[in-house]
Design a protein around this motif. Structure first.
Motif, PDB file in Angstrom:
ATOM      1  N   LEU A  69      38.598  36.703  26.719  1.00  9.34           N
ATOM      2  CA  LEU A  69      38.151  35.315  26.785  1.00  9.34           C
ATOM      3  C   LEU A  69      36.642  35.253  27.024  1.00  9.34           C
ATOM      4  O   LEU A  69      35.930  34.476  26.380  1.00  9.34           O
ATOM      5  N   ARG A  70      36.167  36.055  27.955  1.00  7.41           N
ATOM      6  CA  ARG A  70      34.719  36.114  28.224  1.00  7.41           C
ATOM      7  C   ARG A  70      33.956  36.495  26.960  1.00  7.41           C
ATOM      8  O   ARG A  70      32.964  35.841  26.576  1.00  7.41           O
ATOM      9  N   VAL A 311      25.190  43.081  24.883  1.00  8.55           N
ATOM     10  CA  VAL A 311      25.607  42.557  26.174  1.00  8.55           C
ATOM     11  C   VAL A 311      25.860  43.708  27.136  1.00  8.55           C
ATOM     12  O   VAL A 311      26.453  44.721  26.760  1.00  8.55           O
ATOM     13  N   ASP A 312      25.406  43.566  28.371  1.00  8.31           N
ATOM     14  CA  ASP A 312      25.738  44.518  29.443  1.00  8.31           C
ATOM     15  C   ASP A 312      27.008  44.037  30.140  1.00  8.31           C
ATOM     16  O   ASP A 312      27.072  42.891  30.602  1.00  8.31           O
ATOM     17  N   LEU A 313      28.015  44.898  30.221  1.00  5.58           N
ATOM     18  CA  LEU A 313      29.234  44.592  30.951  1.00  5.58           C
ATOM     19  C   LEU A 313      29.240  45.374  32.253  1.00  5.58           C
ATOM     20  O   LEU A 313      28.936  46.571  32.268  1.00  5.58           O
ATOM     21  N   THR A 318      31.641  40.875  35.374  1.00  2.53           N
ATOM     22  CA  THR A 318      30.535  40.001  34.974  1.00  2.53           C
ATOM     23  C   THR A 318      29.800  40.622  33.785  1.00  2.53           C
ATOM     24  O   THR A 318      29.991  41.788  33.440  1.00  2.53           O
ATOM     25  N   ALA A 319      28.959  39.828  33.170  1.00  5.90           N
ATOM     26  CA  ALA A 319      28.228  40.290  31.991  1.00  5.90           C
ATOM     27  C   ALA A 319      26.838  39.685  31.973  1.00  5.90           C
ATOM     28  O   ALA A 319      26.604  38.605  32.536  1.00  5.90           O
ATOM     29  N   THR A 320      25.922  40.376  31.314  1.00  3.93           N
ATOM     30  CA  THR A 320      24.547  39.906  31.174  1.00  3.93           C
ATOM     31  C   THR A 320      24.128  40.039  29.722  1.00  3.93           C
ATOM     32  O   THR A 320      24.271  41.107  29.115  1.00  3.93           O
ATOM     33  N   GLU A 399      44.153  28.913  28.712  1.00  6.46           N
ATOM     34  CA  GLU A 399      42.884  28.939  29.445  1.00  6.46           C
ATOM     35  C   GLU A 399      41.734  29.016  28.447  1.00  6.46           C
ATOM     36  O   GLU A 399      41.708  29.877  27.573  1.00  6.46           O
ATOM     37  N   THR A 400      40.786  28.121  28.571  1.00  7.23           N
ATOM     38  CA  THR A 400      39.610  28.140  27.701  1.00  7.23           C
ATOM     39  C   THR A 400      38.313  28.395  28.468  1.00  7.23           C
ATOM     40  O   THR A 400      37.317  28.812  27.882  1.00  7.23           O
ATOM     41  N   VAL A 401      38.310  28.159  29.774  1.00  3.66           N
ATOM     42  CA  VAL A 401      37.101  28.305  30.587  1.00  3.66           C
ATOM     43  C   VAL A 401      36.994  29.729  31.123  1.00  3.66           C
ATOM     44  O   VAL A 401      37.952  30.275  31.678  1.00  3.66           O
ATOM     45  N   VAL A 402      35.837  30.331  30.946  1.00  4.93           N
ATOM     46  CA  VAL A 402      35.588  31.694  31.429  1.00  4.93           C
ATOM     47  C   VAL A 402      35.342  31.647  32.933  1.00  4.93           C
ATOM     48  O   VAL A 402      34.439  30.953  33.405  1.00  4.93           O
ATOM     49  N   LYS A 403      36.141  32.405  33.678  1.00  5.26           N
ATOM     50  CA  LYS A 403      36.024  32.398  35.137  1.00  5.26           C
ATOM     51  C   LYS A 403      35.106  33.499  35.662  1.00  5.26           C
ATOM     52  O   LYS A 403      34.721  33.491  36.830  1.00  5.26           O
ATOM     53  N   LEU A 404      34.789  34.463  34.816  1.00  8.50           N
ATOM     54  CA  LEU A 404      33.875  35.531  35.206  1.00  8.50           C
ATOM     55  C   LEU A 404      32.434  35.067  35.011  1.00  8.50           C
ATOM     56  O   LEU A 404      32.120  34.386  34.032  1.00  8.50           O
TER      57      LEU A 404
END
Length: 481
Positions: A69-70, A311-313, A318-320, A399-404
């Protein structure tokens, strides 16, 4: 009347919406319903790389819905419509991840091999590695993903013809595996799913690999040993100073100019100059190449030790976002999507050449088109199917909203990150978003831009309109009683 309204309600609010299948039509990918041409705007997706794939671990890139999802939310913003996944465990449940990517209009190109023993062809020992256990493995991948409408195709091999000597012995075995996969799909899948090959950009073998794998042995259009598409892993365009000519793209256009199947970059994105600016995107999707090529897949989504990531995982989920992600997004946003979707009528008119030694230019490249017979037990697998297949299926994406937490390249957290489900006839496209800072907050919490648009667009707006229709019908029904 009330029962009719109930039926309408159930119909309109079905939780699973499927993308349209994509088919091969001549040298193009085409939407099976709209007949729009489909150009691959893709990204390689293999967190951990080949070293991160451990059989029996219960984990592969499409097994964790929270992480998918993220990543799907970030890919949807980026504008991609396809992912390539290399290493998969067909025994795992991929339903939620595949359904999430389906919901946002992202297709899947899947490799059937893996780096584990007995799960790929060994160029040094082809007769032993081409066995029924190997076929059971590749057929299991088909079973796991055949029911997902966003399964775009299967790679029967990746860079198997690469080293000196491989060009002599490997090609007939690639046609054999292609045949086996196509026969299995024909018998056990409700739709035809294309099978192709991903080649290394080794110019000594490239043209011959394409000619060998894409010709017709018997001169018919039903040759099951012939690949349906050809991918090329190319890293010849390096840095902002490269051009169509210096990168050799002009040579590739000439090489594949008479293709009778879709040809695309199954990997691209040289990183010799950092950060990458990706100006080759404009060439690949521009008029000089779209008459021949069907797009490409950027290597790669996740930053690994080889430093190709967007992307950094992080270990905590979390991700950046990296600068490369921003640069690629800007390039995608320049594309003329309507032009890319327009038909390429000349590409559907060419007939595949008849296989012959005259197609091959290299002295050492195989000129034999005698395809190996199935190994012992192989025909039974094709006829009867593998035992206890793990069949995937679309499920509701609730679920559509990213919680991370996900952070922009400027260090601020991206607020309200979510997927935006699309109507079933749409694939994802670049949408002009700027993820650099438009929807982030700085580390101090100061807003750096407007809030993102509502994530209830697309399918959400459609369902709201249908709800209002149902309400209106209900009022009319009550008044008439």
């Amino acid at each position: 009347m009330l029962s009719l309204i109930g039926v309408l309600f159930l119909l309109f609010f079905s939780g699973v919406s499927a993308v349209q299948n994509i088919k091969v039509q001549g040298a193009d990918y085409v939407n099976n319903v709209t007949s729009d041409r489909f150009q691959i705007i893709g990204i390689a997706y293999q967190p951990g790389g080949s070293a991160g794939f451990i059989g029996g671990s219960g984990i592969d890139p499409l097994s964790n819905g929270t992480l998918c999802l993220r990543d799907a939310a970030l890919m949807q913003r980026l504008g991609v419509n396809t992912i390539r996944v290399y290493n998969l465990d067909p025994s795992l449940n991929h339903d939620l991840c595949a359904s999430i990517f389906n919901a946002v209009g992202i297709y899947m190109l899947l490799d059937v091999n893996s780096p584990l023993p007995n799960e790929s062809l060994n160029p040094g020992d082809l007769t032993s590695s081409y066995n029924s256990a190997y076929l059971n493995r590749v057929f299991a991948v088909v079973e796991a993903f055949k029911n997902f409408p966003n399964t775009l195709g299967f790679f029967s091999g990746n860079e198997v013809i690469q080293f000196s000597g491989s060009e002599t012995v490997v090609p007939p075995y690639l046609r054999a595996v292609t045949r086996d996969l196509k026969q299995y799909i024909s018998k056990h899948s409700s739709r035809n799913i294309p099978v192709g090959y991903s080649a290394a950009d080794v110019r000594d073998f490239l043209a011959d690999s394409f000619a060998y794998l894409s010709c017709d042995i018997d001169g018919s259009s039903s040759d099951e040993t012939r690949i349906d598409f050809f991918g090329l892993n190319s890293y010849s365009w390096c840095g902002g100073d490269a051009t169509f000519q210096t990168a050799g793209y002009d040579i590739l256009v000439q090489m594949f100019g008479n293709t009778t199947i879709p040809v695309f970059f199954s990997e691209y994105g040289c990183n010799k100059v950092k950060p990458r600016v990706f100006n080759e995107v404009q060439a690949l999707y521009g008029p000089e190449m779209t008459g021949v090529m069907s797009g490409g897949i950027i290597y790669e989504y996740v930053q690994e030790s080889n430093e190709y990531g967007l992307v950094d995982l992080h270990d905590n989920g979390t991700a950046t976002i990296r600068i490369d992600y921003n640069n690629l997004q800007k390039q995608y946003n320049k594309l003329d999507i309507k032009q890319l979707q327009s038909g390429n009528s000349s590409a559907t008119m060419l007939k595949a050449p008849r296989c012959s030694g005259g197609l091959i230019t290299g002295a050492s490249f195989s000129k034999s088109f005698k395809v190996p017979s199935l190994p012992s037990g192989g025909q039974s697998l094709i006829d009867n199917g593998i035992q206890n297949p793990n069949n995937g299926k679309l499920v509701d994406v609730t679920e559509t909203v990213v919680k991370l937490d996900v952070y922009g390249s400027n260090g601020g957290r991206i607020e309200n990150l979510a997927i935006k489900p699309l109507p079933e006839d749409q694939s994802n496209t670049p949408n002009g978003q700027d993820t650099t800072g438009a929807t982030t907050t700085t580390a101090s919490g100061t807003s750096t831009g407007p809030k993102p648009e509502s994530t209830t667009g697309g399918a959400g707006h459609l369902r709201m309109n249908l709800l209002l229709t149902c309400v209106a019908l209900s009022v009319l029904a009550l008044r008439s009683t």
